[in-house]
Design a protein around this motif. Structure first.
Motif, PDB file in Angstrom:
ATOM      1  N   MET A  13      -4.365  10.372  -3.975  1.00  0.00           N
ATOM      2  CA  MET A  13      -3.053  10.000  -3.446  1.00  0.00           C
ATOM      3  C   MET A  13      -3.085   9.918  -1.926  1.00  0.00           C
ATOM      4  O   MET A  13      -2.504   9.003  -1.338  1.00  0.00           O
ATOM      5  CB  MET A  13      -1.983  10.969  -3.932  1.00  0.00           C
ATOM      6  CG  MET A  13      -1.683  10.816  -5.413  1.00  0.00           C
ATOM      7  SD  MET A  13      -0.271  11.761  -5.999  1.00  0.00           S
ATOM      8  CE  MET A  13      -0.835  13.422  -5.756  1.00  0.00           C
ATOM      9  N   ALA A  14      -3.795  10.837  -1.271  1.00  0.00           N
ATOM     10  CA  ALA A  14      -3.900  10.802   0.191  1.00  0.00           C
ATOM     11  C   ALA A  14      -4.603   9.523   0.646  1.00  0.00           C
ATOM     12  O   ALA A  14      -4.208   8.909   1.642  1.00  0.00           O
ATOM     13  CB  ALA A  14      -4.659  12.028   0.696  1.00  0.00           C
ATOM     14  N   PHE A  15      -5.637   9.106  -0.095  1.00  0.00           N
ATOM     15  CA  PHE A  15      -6.314   7.858   0.229  1.00  0.00           C
ATOM     16  C   PHE A  15      -5.358   6.675   0.113  1.00  0.00           C
ATOM     17  O   PHE A  15      -5.311   5.803   0.989  1.00  0.00           O
ATOM     18  CB  PHE A  15      -7.521   7.646  -0.691  1.00  0.00           C
ATOM     19  CG  PHE A  15      -8.126   6.284  -0.556  1.00  0.00           C
ATOM     20  CD1 PHE A  15      -8.967   5.992   0.494  1.00  0.00           C
ATOM     21  CD2 PHE A  15      -7.828   5.290  -1.473  1.00  0.00           C
ATOM     22  CE1 PHE A  15      -9.521   4.719   0.637  1.00  0.00           C
ATOM     23  CE2 PHE A  15      -8.370   4.026  -1.348  1.00  0.00           C
ATOM     24  CZ  PHE A  15      -9.215   3.735  -0.293  1.00  0.00           C
ATOM     25  N   LEU A  16      -4.586   6.636  -0.964  1.00  0.00           N
ATOM     26  CA  LEU A  16      -3.643   5.535  -1.163  1.00  0.00           C
ATOM     27  C   LEU A  16      -2.589   5.502  -0.058  1.00  0.00           C
ATOM     28  O   LEU A  16      -2.225   4.430   0.430  1.00  0.00           O
ATOM     29  CB  LEU A  16      -2.975   5.641  -2.535  1.00  0.00           C
ATOM     30  CG  LEU A  16      -3.890   5.405  -3.732  1.00  0.00           C
ATOM     31  CD1 LEU A  16      -3.174   5.766  -5.023  1.00  0.00           C
ATOM     32  CD2 LEU A  16      -4.400   3.986  -3.768  1.00  0.00           C
ATOM     33  N   VAL A  17      -2.104   6.662   0.343  1.00  0.00           N
ATOM     34  CA  VAL A  17      -1.112   6.734   1.421  1.00  0.00           C
ATOM     35  C   VAL A  17      -1.706   6.195   2.720  1.00  0.00           C
ATOM     36  O   VAL A  17      -1.086   5.391   3.417  1.00  0.00           O
ATOM     37  CB  VAL A  17      -0.604   8.191   1.603  1.00  0.00           C
ATOM     38  CG1 VAL A  17       0.194   8.334   2.884  1.00  0.00           C
ATOM     39  CG2 VAL A  17       0.231   8.611   0.401  1.00  0.00           C
ATOM     40  N   ALA A  18      -2.929   6.608   3.031  1.00  0.00           N
ATOM     41  CA  ALA A  18      -3.559   6.189   4.290  1.00  0.00           C
ATOM     42  C   ALA A  18      -4.006   4.728   4.258  1.00  0.00           C
ATOM     43  O   ALA A  18      -3.779   3.990   5.212  1.00  0.00           O
ATOM     44  CB  ALA A  18      -4.760   7.089   4.582  1.00  0.00           C
ATOM     45  N   ASP A  19      -4.616   4.319   3.151  1.00  0.00           N
ATOM     46  CA  ASP A  19      -5.227   2.993   3.097  1.00  0.00           C
ATOM     47  C   ASP A  19      -4.226   1.891   2.754  1.00  0.00           C
ATOM     48  O   ASP A  19      -4.270   0.811   3.327  1.00  0.00           O
ATOM     49  CB  ASP A  19      -6.373   2.986   2.084  1.00  0.00           C
ATOM     50  CG  ASP A  19      -7.292   1.808   2.252  1.00  0.00           C
ATOM     51  OD1 ASP A  19      -7.847   1.661   3.361  1.00  0.00           O
ATOM     52  OD2 ASP A  19      -7.448   1.038   1.287  1.00  0.00           O
ATOM     53  N   MET A  20      -3.332   2.185   1.824  1.00  0.00           N
ATOM     54  CA  MET A  20      -2.382   1.158   1.380  1.00  0.00           C
ATOM     55  C   MET A  20      -1.012   1.306   2.041  1.00  0.00           C
ATOM     56  O   MET A  20      -0.123   0.504   1.806  1.00  0.00           O
ATOM     57  CB  MET A  20      -2.233   1.204  -0.139  1.00  0.00           C
ATOM     58  CG  MET A  20      -3.502   0.839  -0.885  1.00  0.00           C
ATOM     59  SD  MET A  20      -3.310   0.910  -2.677  1.00  0.00           S
ATOM     60  CE  MET A  20      -2.083  -0.359  -2.950  1.00  0.00           C
ATOM     61  N   ALA A  27       2.217   6.585  -4.373  1.00  0.00           N
ATOM     62  CA  ALA A  27       0.817   6.911  -4.632  1.00  0.00           C
ATOM     63  C   ALA A  27       0.675   7.687  -5.941  1.00  0.00           C
ATOM     64  O   ALA A  27      -0.227   7.417  -6.736  1.00  0.00           O
ATOM     65  CB  ALA A  27       0.239   7.711  -3.473  1.00  0.00           C
ATOM     66  N   SER A  28       1.574   8.611  -6.176  1.00  0.00           N
ATOM     67  CA  SER A  28       1.561   9.382  -7.416  1.00  0.00           C
ATOM     68  C   SER A  28       1.779   8.466  -8.622  1.00  0.00           C
ATOM     69  O   SER A  28       1.103   8.603  -9.653  1.00  0.00           O
ATOM     70  CB  SER A  28       2.646  10.462  -7.373  1.00  0.00           C
ATOM     71  OG  SER A  28       2.652  11.190  -8.569  1.00  0.00           O
ATOM     72  N   GLU A  29       2.674   7.526  -8.486  1.00  0.00           N
ATOM     73  CA  GLU A  29       2.949   6.572  -9.564  1.00  0.00           C
ATOM     74  C   GLU A  29       1.737   5.669  -9.819  1.00  0.00           C
ATOM     75  O   GLU A  29       1.400   5.385 -10.970  1.00  0.00           O
ATOM     76  CB  GLU A  29       4.170   5.721  -9.206  1.00  0.00           C
ATOM     77  CG  GLU A  29       4.630   4.825 -10.326  1.00  0.00           C
ATOM     78  CD  GLU A  29       5.916   4.082  -9.988  1.00  0.00           C
ATOM     79  OE1 GLU A  29       6.011   2.917 -10.398  1.00  0.00           O
ATOM     80  OE2 GLU A  29       6.790   4.669  -9.325  1.00  0.00           O
TER      81      GLU A  29
END
Length: 57
Positions: A13-20, A27-29
Motif C-alpha cells: 500500500m505504501a508503494f501504491l501511495v508513493a508511486d501511483m 491503495a487498500s482497495e
C-alpha cells in the motif's frame, strides 16, 4: 492476519501511495481487488506471490 502478512500488505500500500499517488484507502482497495482477482497472494510468512500474465504485445 499475522504480522508478516500485515507488514507486506502495508508495504504494498505504501508503494501504491508513493508511486501511483493514491490515498491509503484507494491503495487498500487496490490490494484487496488484486487479491480477489487472484493476481497477487500474500501468504502468512509475508511472501507476496504475483501472477504473471503473458500476452501478445
Amino acid at each position: 492476519m499475522l504480522k508478516d502478512e500485515q507488514d507486506s500488505r502495508q508495504m504494498m500500500m505504501a508503494f501504491l501511495v508513493a508511486d501511483m499517488q493514491v490515498d491509503i484507502a484507494q491503495a487498500s482497495e487496490i490490494v484487496a481487488d488484486l487479491e480477489e482477482a487472484k493476481l497477487i497472494q500474500i501468504n502468512s510468512n509475508g511472501n507476496v506471490i504475483i501472477k504473471e500474465l503473458e500476452g501478445d504485445s
